[in-house]
Design a protein around this motif. Structure first.
Motif, mmCIF file in Angstrom:
data_model
loop_
_atom_site.group_PDB
_atom_site.id
_atom_site.type_symbol
_atom_site.label_atom_id
_atom_site.label_comp_id
_atom_site.label_asym_id
_atom_site.label_seq_id
_atom_site.Cartn_x
_atom_site.Cartn_y
_atom_site.Cartn_z
ATOM 1 N N ARG A 106 27.425 28.459 31.102
ATOM 2 C CA ARG A 106 26.973 27.548 30.406
ATOM 3 C C ARG A 106 27.632 26.895 28.988
ATOM 4 N N HIS A 107 27.795 27.771 28.403
ATOM 5 C CA HIS A 107 28.633 27.177 27.193
ATOM 6 C C HIS A 107 29.680 26.750 27.317
ATOM 7 N N HIS A 108 30.540 27.041 28.039
ATOM 8 C CA HIS A 108 31.938 26.570 27.970
ATOM 9 C C HIS A 108 32.046 25.381 29.045
ATOM 10 N N LEU A 109 31.551 25.617 30.318
ATOM 11 C CA LEU A 109 31.717 24.507 31.218
ATOM 12 C C LEU A 109 30.832 23.317 30.659
ATOM 13 N N GLY A 110 29.679 23.496 29.608
ATOM 14 C CA GLY A 110 28.880 22.547 29.440
ATOM 15 C C GLY A 110 29.691 21.714 28.436
ATOM 16 N N MET B 130 22.295 20.254 23.472
ATOM 17 C CA MET B 130 21.907 20.251 24.921
ATOM 18 C C MET B 130 22.772 19.781 25.946
ATOM 19 N N ALA B 131 23.316 20.853 26.638
ATOM 20 C CA ALA B 131 24.471 20.418 27.657
ATOM 21 C C ALA B 131 23.750 20.285 29.038
ATOM 22 N N VAL B 132 24.586 19.949 29.983
ATOM 23 C CA VAL B 132 24.005 19.509 31.302
ATOM 24 C C VAL B 132 24.167 20.885 31.934
ATOM 25 N N THR B 133 24.470 22.065 31.551
ATOM 26 C CA THR B 133 24.445 23.005 32.066
ATOM 27 C C THR B 133 23.297 24.162 31.756
ATOM 28 N N ASP B 134 22.702 23.576 30.688
ATOM 29 C CA ASP B 134 21.715 24.360 30.124
ATOM 30 C C ASP B 134 20.659 24.869 31.001
#
Lengths: 370, 370, 370
Positions: free
Chosen positions: A322-326, A1-5
């Motif tokens: 989302r994936h890479h900034l996260g 769970m990343a903050v960008t999700d």
């Protein structure tokens, strides 16, 4: 769970999609800014890998399906279902759609397919090129009136593709402008006159400042028509220094994204956009974003996909961001660079908040998503 | 325990600090090279994050304190105590202080606050602008004499901010120089004449070569007055090729640090400085240093902070350099790229040894720290 | 076991080696593109570290042997044994050897020492400079005939070192060319005339297109004679857009490798070479390759070492490429960016397949290694 999700994105610069099924050749052409798509194999690139990895599962295929499997499944499902799936999975709340290229779908039609709301980004060169007039004065008046009357959420200029970004700090004189307009009326079809172009961009800046709309510029990476040097955003320095009345967004930027970040650092009206490179650089997205963040204030960076023709591009913009900034933010949280709350705020601002702040009538949506 | 931890630094290019408490607005202005500090929020940047992470604990706050908490504590302690703490924790043995900007503290006063010894870096444009004379010959003689008589540890030119770094390989002719000096005497206040500027830089190079003092150039990243393209250090190529008699230091460099590293590679008199970007890029410091080290010989790279106005900048230069170069070197040791002894030597050279080698009278200190 | 380990390389741009033992000074000179080799210590660089780490074990020394130990052992073994060991351990199947620099060994002699097969890369400026003729027409005819008659596997131009890469899109007129040739015959020894140079490069492009040979350009990083700006591959844009009939390889490229990757992206005839930077950047090789792959199609990237004088350079090109690209691909496989089969194909194509595809008569070897 990343903050960008769970960020509801504002795709602050994209285009329409094709409304037909595509051949292998047409699909390959959509994976490149080249005007040829035979050799080299366009699937064999960071972008091609990203399609196989991230888009294949959206079409119920395993990740890393082959190009042939992907294209077969794509045509089985049909363009409409594929487009709906890919766009909706992008999680976009607002699409800012440049209506000067890839126009099979209007902003509204794109949003009908992808969810969220569509808004027009008006290409100012097209306004001038589409305006008929009996005299120079009439032409200039009508262009200014068209800009003022437009419901567009932002303006965009492609002067980087024409004479280059070395715009003068000042609007050309009335006399020079009138003469240039007269030359145009005697047979222009594609705006290349530097005087008339400078007038047009200054006029759009003025209208943008008056009406609260940002002015976007194509800078950096683009297609084979470009002379990349002339699209270096630093060439805009004199213009930006003079026109601090209007919000300016530097689109794409790569490989000049660090120079663009410098401009966003020293001019508080300037923002840097991450679009085009985010999908094209694939797994290198995180590195490009990190370089941009070295100097750009977090409130001056904006997400976009620059998606066009293929909904895969719109989709990949979102999932790669989302994936890479996260991942970058997770690493930074782990290293104590920032707190989780800081990271979340950065993600929401870059993902949409910053774009909405220069489109105040949409700001209600920003509050909703917080 | 990284190999950078116990290096006594030579901050080979910095400025003085403010000697008053500051408002929130003044503090924000110190976190940016922009000439505005309202929107965007300057705390929301790599530099702002680094202040909260690294400086807050020096003021007895938890890491990541809010800006409001930080500013309140800062003013509770008072500027003098804050400055003493931040500068002393930087671990600097020699401060090379450009006295042409942020002059509330002299080099000696800065060292009194921060420990170590202060030395002047003389801005050559200021020497000329401050010289009065009755004739061109007298002006040129007095400027030369002032450079020779100066006790400065190094000279610095800001020609990158004026006409740009495209200096001629040769000193202008006597006649052209005299005419330019005459024009200057008829009313110049800010040196912008390219002929007189070229003469001045060549004169400083000559005096530097004669007296064992390096000539520093502002290159790359700076404030909103700059045209970044004209500050690309590669524009100095012809000058550097011709003036191999003097040590030259390319300051800041970003985003042209790789080009600067090339110059340091091919010209053995040229060094690359890491200052300004080290504090501003925050957690990205390691990446920027790594790019510089690709081609720059390790003996041609120099630490500095470019700290100015806020002692936080001086402090962050040091702690970010220690943390991120230390981490890079630890990774390289772990990967077998170099030995721990190689890493230690690199850290000591970049941290101070290289700067001291072009200030021979300070070399005793280098031996002490080994 | 990385996917790069067993790739039989095509070193698609290198030079000959010295056929004598070398002094410490001569060795240091081989570690730099500077024309001086005293201070700074050239062993103290990414390249110097890589020699100690990777080459020392090939000479039966421990990794990280000191420079003195390395040089002593090197001279004990003698240049021939050292060269045989270093070149053979590179695992190269084909050497494409620019015979215009470091000519102590012919391509065949290099291959005799290193295994594999040697092929000539013909420097087109040298063809013209070596051609004698009684008239302009005869000169131009003889140069064209020499290019056609050559058995070279590729052509190479160093115009980036002379007038710069801003070549015209069109071949100069016959009249201008004849006049330039007449000027040359009246006393030229080093080609610097922009008209004659433009003719020569266009002629080489035409012959290359007719005979299936690529045209290589020096771009980016090189020695102290260079003005790096003039060697920016983007300056070739107009030429590349006009000459889509011939395969073009952009050599070296750094620090303009991202711009070079853009050219390879938009022009399907353009390839990006990794040579020179791969050995010189040492442990940073992976970062430079990753930046290149952001936009360059995988079929448009080519391995080379640009090895010259010291066989250490040829060796390090290969081992650094294997180690760091291998590591990058392993990371990407681990992150799900691509499959192991994708990674293997990328490694084989960049390592040799792409170069062999523009040298069709060598293609049998490509099939063998698959």
């Amino acid at each position: 769970m990343a903050v960008t999700d769970d960020v509801v994105l504002v795709d602050q610069h994209c285009h329409g999609v094709l409304v037909t099924d595509v051949t292998a050749e047409e699909f390959a052409a959509g994976l490149t800014e080249a005007d040829t798509a035979g050799r080299p194999d366009r699937w064999r690139s960071m972008l091609g890998l990203a399609v196989r990895r991230w888009c294949a599962p959206v079409l119920d295929l395993p990740a890393h399906a082959t190009p042939a499997e992907y294209l077969a499944r794509r045509n089985d499902l049909g363009w409409r279902e594929v487009t709906r799936r890919l766009l909706r999975a992008a999680g976009v709340g607002h699409w800012f759609v440049d209506t000067g290229y890839a126009t099979d779908t209007s902003p509204t039609e794109l949003a009908d397919l992808g969810g969220g709301t569509g808004h027009e980004v008006l290409r100012v060169e097209q306004v001038l090129e589409d305006t008929t007039a009996g005299s120079a004065t009439e032409l200039l008046d009508r262009v200014g009136a068209a800009l003022r009357a437009s419901a567009a959420v932002a303006f965009k200029s492609v002067v980087g593709y024409r004479g280059g970004l070395g715009l003068p700090a000042r609007r050309p004189s009335e006399r020079d402008t009138r003469q240039a307009a007269e030359r145009w009326l005697r047979g222009g079809t594609r705006l290349t006159d530097p005087v008339l172009h400078a007038w047009l961009v200054h006029e759009a800046a003025t209208v943008g400042a008056e009406t609260g709309r940002a002015l976007q510029f194509h800078t950096g990476f683009g297609d084979a028509d470009l002379h990349l040097h002339r699209a270096d955003p630093l060439a805009l320095t004199d213009f930006l220094r003079a026109r601090r009345d209007v919000d300016v967004v530097l689109l794409h930027c790569w490989p000049y994204h660090r120079g663009a970040a410098y401009l966003a650092h020293v001019f508080d009206t300037v923002s840097v956009d991450l679009g085009l490179m985010v999908p094209f650089a694939g797994a290198r997205t995180g590195a490009v974003i990190a370089e941009t963040l070295e100097l750009a204030p977090f409130e001056s960076v904006r997400y976009s996909s620059d998606g066009n023709l293929l909904p895969e591009i719109h989709h990949l913009g979102a999932v790669l961001w989302r994936h890479h900034l996260g991942r970058l933010l997770d690493e930074w949280i782990g290293d104590g660079v920032l707190t989780a709350a800081d990271a979340e705020r950065l993600a929401h601002d870059v993902g949409g908040g910053n774009a909405l702040r220069s489109a105040p009538h949409l700001l209600g949506d920003l509050d909703d998503q917080r």
